[in-house]
Design a protein around this motif. Structure first.
Motif, PDB file in Angstrom:
ATOM      1  N   ALA A   3       0.846  -1.193   0.000  1.00  0.00           N
ATOM      2  CA  ALA A   3       0.000   0.000   0.000  1.00  0.00           C
ATOM      3  C   ALA A   3       0.878   1.239   0.000  1.00  0.00           C
ATOM      4  O   ALA A   3       2.026   1.214   0.462  1.00  0.00           O
ATOM      5  CB  ALA A   3      -0.898  -0.001   1.235  1.00  0.00           C
ATOM      6  N   GLU A   4       0.345   2.321  -0.510  1.00  0.00           N
ATOM      7  CA  GLU A   4       1.077   3.585  -0.490  1.00  0.00           C
ATOM      8  C   GLU A   4       1.357   3.985   0.951  1.00  0.00           C
ATOM      9  O   GLU A   4       0.457   4.012   1.795  1.00  0.00           O
ATOM     10  CB  GLU A   4       0.258   4.677  -1.177  1.00  0.00           C
ATOM     11  N   ALA A   5       2.626   4.275   1.237  1.00  0.00           N
ATOM     12  CA  ALA A   5       2.997   4.664   2.594  1.00  0.00           C
ATOM     13  C   ALA A   5       2.329   5.986   2.953  1.00  0.00           C
ATOM     14  O   ALA A   5       2.330   6.929   2.156  1.00  0.00           O
ATOM     15  CB  ALA A   5       4.512   4.788   2.706  1.00  0.00           C
ATOM     16  N   THR A   6       1.764   6.060   4.145  1.00  0.00           N
ATOM     17  CA  THR A   6       1.019   7.265   4.516  1.00  0.00           C
ATOM     18  C   THR A   6       0.979   7.468   6.020  1.00  0.00           C
ATOM     19  O   THR A   6       0.987   6.503   6.785  1.00  0.00           O
ATOM     20  CB  THR A   6      -0.426   7.191   3.987  1.00  0.00           C
ATOM     21  N   ASN A   7       0.939   8.743   6.416  1.00  0.00           N
ATOM     22  CA  ASN A   7       0.719   9.092   7.817  1.00  0.00           C
ATOM     23  C   ASN A   7      -0.719   9.538   8.053  1.00  0.00           C
ATOM     24  O   ASN A   7      -1.040  10.047   9.129  1.00  0.00           O
ATOM     25  CB  ASN A   7       1.678  10.206   8.246  1.00  0.00           C
ATOM     26  N   ASP A   8      -1.555   9.319   7.057  1.00  0.00           N
ATOM     27  CA  ASP A   8      -2.981   9.630   7.158  1.00  0.00           C
ATOM     28  C   ASP A   8      -3.704   8.363   7.631  1.00  0.00           C
ATOM     29  O   ASP A   8      -3.765   7.366   6.903  1.00  0.00           O
ATOM     30  CB  ASP A   8      -3.506  10.074   5.797  1.00  0.00           C
ATOM     31  N   VAL A   9      -4.221   8.396   8.850  1.00  0.00           N
ATOM     32  CA  VAL A   9      -4.846   7.219   9.439  1.00  0.00           C
ATOM     33  C   VAL A   9      -5.999   6.714   8.571  1.00  0.00           C
ATOM     34  O   VAL A   9      -6.132   5.503   8.332  1.00  0.00           O
ATOM     35  CB  VAL A   9      -5.336   7.528  10.870  1.00  0.00           C
ATOM     36  N   ASN A  10      -6.842   7.621   8.103  1.00  0.00           N
ATOM     37  CA  ASN A  10      -8.003   7.205   7.298  1.00  0.00           C
ATOM     38  C   ASN A  10      -7.577   6.541   5.998  1.00  0.00           C
ATOM     39  O   ASN A  10      -8.207   5.579   5.540  1.00  0.00           O
ATOM     40  CB  ASN A  10      -8.905   8.410   7.012  1.00  0.00           C
ATOM     41  N   MET A  11      -6.498   7.037   5.396  1.00  0.00           N
ATOM     42  CA  MET A  11      -6.003   6.429   4.169  1.00  0.00           C
ATOM     43  C   MET A  11      -5.438   5.036   4.447  1.00  0.00           C
ATOM     44  O   MET A  11      -5.658   4.098   3.668  1.00  0.00           O
ATOM     45  CB  MET A  11      -4.933   7.311   3.521  1.00  0.00           C
ATOM     46  N   GLN A  12      -4.738   4.887   5.567  1.00  0.00           N
ATOM     47  CA  GLN A  12      -4.201   3.570   5.894  1.00  0.00           C
ATOM     48  C   GLN A  12      -5.329   2.583   6.166  1.00  0.00           C
ATOM     49  O   GLN A  12      -5.259   1.417   5.756  1.00  0.00           O
ATOM     50  CB  GLN A  12      -3.241   3.653   7.086  1.00  0.00           C
ATOM     51  N   ILE A  13      -6.385   3.042   6.807  1.00  0.00           N
ATOM     52  CA  ILE A  13      -7.555   2.189   7.031  1.00  0.00           C
ATOM     53  C   ILE A  13      -8.156   1.747   5.701  1.00  0.00           C
ATOM     54  O   ILE A  13      -8.497   0.564   5.517  1.00  0.00           O
ATOM     55  CB  ILE A  13      -8.605   2.921   7.879  1.00  0.00           C
ATOM     56  N   SER A  14      -8.254   2.673   4.754  1.00  0.00           N
ATOM     57  CA  SER A  14      -8.830   2.314   3.446  1.00  0.00           C
ATOM     58  C   SER A  14      -7.957   1.310   2.707  1.00  0.00           C
ATOM     59  O   SER A  14      -8.466   0.452   1.979  1.00  0.00           O
ATOM     60  CB  SER A  14      -9.038   3.570   2.588  1.00  0.00           C
ATOM     61  N   HIS A  15      -6.641   1.385   2.919  1.00  0.00           N
ATOM     62  CA  HIS A  15      -5.741   0.413   2.296  1.00  0.00           C
ATOM     63  C   HIS A  15      -6.000  -0.990   2.851  1.00  0.00           C
ATOM     64  O   HIS A  15      -5.994  -1.975   2.100  1.00  0.00           O
ATOM     65  CB  HIS A  15      -4.284   0.803   2.535  1.00  0.00           C
ATOM     66  N   ILE A  16      -6.208  -1.082   4.152  1.00  0.00           N
ATOM     67  CA  ILE A  16      -6.478  -2.387   4.751  1.00  0.00           C
ATOM     68  C   ILE A  16      -7.837  -2.905   4.291  1.00  0.00           C
ATOM     69  O   ILE A  16      -8.007  -4.111   4.032  1.00  0.00           O
ATOM     70  CB  ILE A  16      -6.412  -2.305   6.294  1.00  0.00           C
ATOM     71  N   GLU A  17      -8.807  -2.010   4.172  1.00  0.00           N
ATOM     72  CA  GLU A  17     -10.116  -2.407   3.633  1.00  0.00           C
ATOM     73  C   GLU A  17      -9.962  -3.005   2.235  1.00  0.00           C
ATOM     74  O   GLU A  17     -10.605  -4.004   1.893  1.00  0.00           O
ATOM     75  CB  GLU A  17     -11.056  -1.203   3.594  1.00  0.00           C
ATOM     76  N   GLN A  18      -9.103  -2.400   1.436  1.00  0.00           N
ATOM     77  CA  GLN A  18      -8.871  -2.912   0.085  1.00  0.00           C
ATOM     78  C   GLN A  18      -8.236  -4.304   0.129  1.00  0.00           C
ATOM     79  O   GLN A  18      -8.617  -5.196  -0.636  1.00  0.00           O
ATOM     80  CB  GLN A  18      -7.988  -1.954  -0.708  1.00  0.00           C
ATOM     81  N   PHE A  19      -7.282  -4.486   1.025  1.00  0.00           N
ATOM     82  CA  PHE A  19      -6.668  -5.810   1.169  1.00  0.00           C
ATOM     83  C   PHE A  19      -7.729  -6.852   1.540  1.00  0.00           C
ATOM     84  O   PHE A  19      -7.709  -7.982   1.039  1.00  0.00           O
ATOM     85  CB  PHE A  19      -5.577  -5.789   2.246  1.00  0.00           C
TER      86      PHE A  19
END
Length: 352
Positions: free
Chosen positions: A94-110
């Motif tokens: 996933a794209e590395a990010t310090n945005d919590v909501n974006m990291q959550i969306s990456h895990i949702e995609q996984f």
């Protein structure tokens, strides 16, 4: 904490590390010993140990914060390199990010993609706990790296550095150098003071110093950045005309710490770093710096996470354990690097 208790704790942590870093082998006993069966586990995938032989291809999702400092960049590089070494691992980064909501969306995609396992170094462990639980409930094992979730149900396995142990290792080294100088001035340069990891490091440091009759004379905090390290150290040096030893919690901010020391022309003390950057190891090698040692906080944790996720997804066991499966929690050792042993740690050093 007594010295004996501390040493027992460090020995146990070292044993855990040895279990993790040794090659992974099957629990099936060999039918007869031959050169292949007796091959050293340290030879890794190239050596063809049983668990490193290609198995069913699995997909691992990997997510980590932005590489905004050397240690975090090294974390991601090591994970990618580890996955590259296995032909049966497909890594989706996933794209590395310090945005919590974006990291959550990456895990949702996984989760939606149905990956076989997820290796997750969360920007914020509490904030990523709920989505990690969702992954687990979907039958996807999660390996939590470095920053712990707030629920035990959020991860199949957790791999951690030892922040308290870092402080113990740094304090023990300083005790050994200062001997019985009970009036020695020991300074501490923290990272971000209100973070639990910083507080753990400081607690371990204070406990180790107390064991030899020392204490922290002065403490300042930076922010894990070069500029923060330089500013905090400048203030420290102005406040303390004589210092015997300094422990700096973080080698990335240590670049600024050393700059402030050079600018002040101070060299009456010795310094211990923290994390294990290649820059610091080279300073130690040079032999002409106040920086005499650093304490490792492994930047290989996510790489170990990849290995663990592969074992879990392929239903394999960890080497050298009689018990089945991969342990739920593994905490890595925090050794002290000095001029005497620096050569053996250069390979895992990272650039600040």
């Amino acid at each position: 904490m007594t010295r004996n208790h501390r040493l027992l704790g460090l020995t146990a942590a070292a044993a855990t590390t040895a279990l993790l870093l040794s090659g992974c082998v099957s629990n099936e006993p060999p039918e007869e010993e031959n050169d292949s069966d007796s091959m050293s586990a340290d030879e890794g995938a190239a050596g063809g140990t049983a668990n490193d032989e290609p198995g069913e291809t699995i997909t691992i999702g990997f997510s980590a914060p932005a590489a905004d400092h050397g240690w975090m960049g090294a974390i991601t590089r090591a994970a990618l390199d580890e996955a590259e070494g296995y032909e049966d691992v497909e890594l989706r980064q996933a794209e590395a990010t310090n945005d919590v909501n974006m990291q959550i969306s990456h895990i949702e995609q996984f989760i939606n993609e149905g990956v076989d396992a997820i290796v997750l170094l969360p920007f914020d462990g509490d904030a990523l706990t709920e989505i990690a639980i969702e992954a687990m409930e979907a039958g996807i094992p999660v390996v939590n790296v470095d920053r712990e979730f707030s629920s035990p149900f959020a991860a199949r396995a957790t791999i951690l550095g030892d922040n308290y142990g870092m402080g113990v290792s740094a304090g023990t080294y300083i005790c050994e150098q200062l001997g019985g100088q009970s009036d020695a001035v020991v300074a501490e340069i923290q990272g971000i003071a209100n973070l639990p990891l910083t507080q753990d490091r400081s607690e371990g440091f204070a406990d180790a110093l107390s064991d030899c009759g020392l204490s922290v004379s002065t403490q300042v905090s930076a922010d894990f950045t070069i500029q923060g390290g330089e500013t905090a150290t400048s203030n420290l040096l102005q406040a303390e005309p004589e210092i015997d030893a300094i422990w700096n919690h973080d080698d990335d901010q240590g670049v600024g710490v050393l700059a402030a020391i050079d600018n002040a022309g101070r060299d009456e003390f010795f310094m211990v770093g923290g994390a294990g950057s290649l820059d610091v190891m080279e300073e130690i090698q040079s032999g002409d710096s106040v920086l005499q040692a650093t304490v490792i906080y492994p930047s290989t944790q996510a790489a170990d996470g990849i290995k663990m996720a592969r074992l879990i997804a392929q239903s394999k066991n960890m080497s050298d354990l009689a018990s089945a499966g991969v342990p739920r929690t593994t905490q890595l050792f925090a050794p002290v690097v000095t001029a005497d042993n620096v050569d053996q740690y250069l390979e895992i050093g990272f650039r600040s």
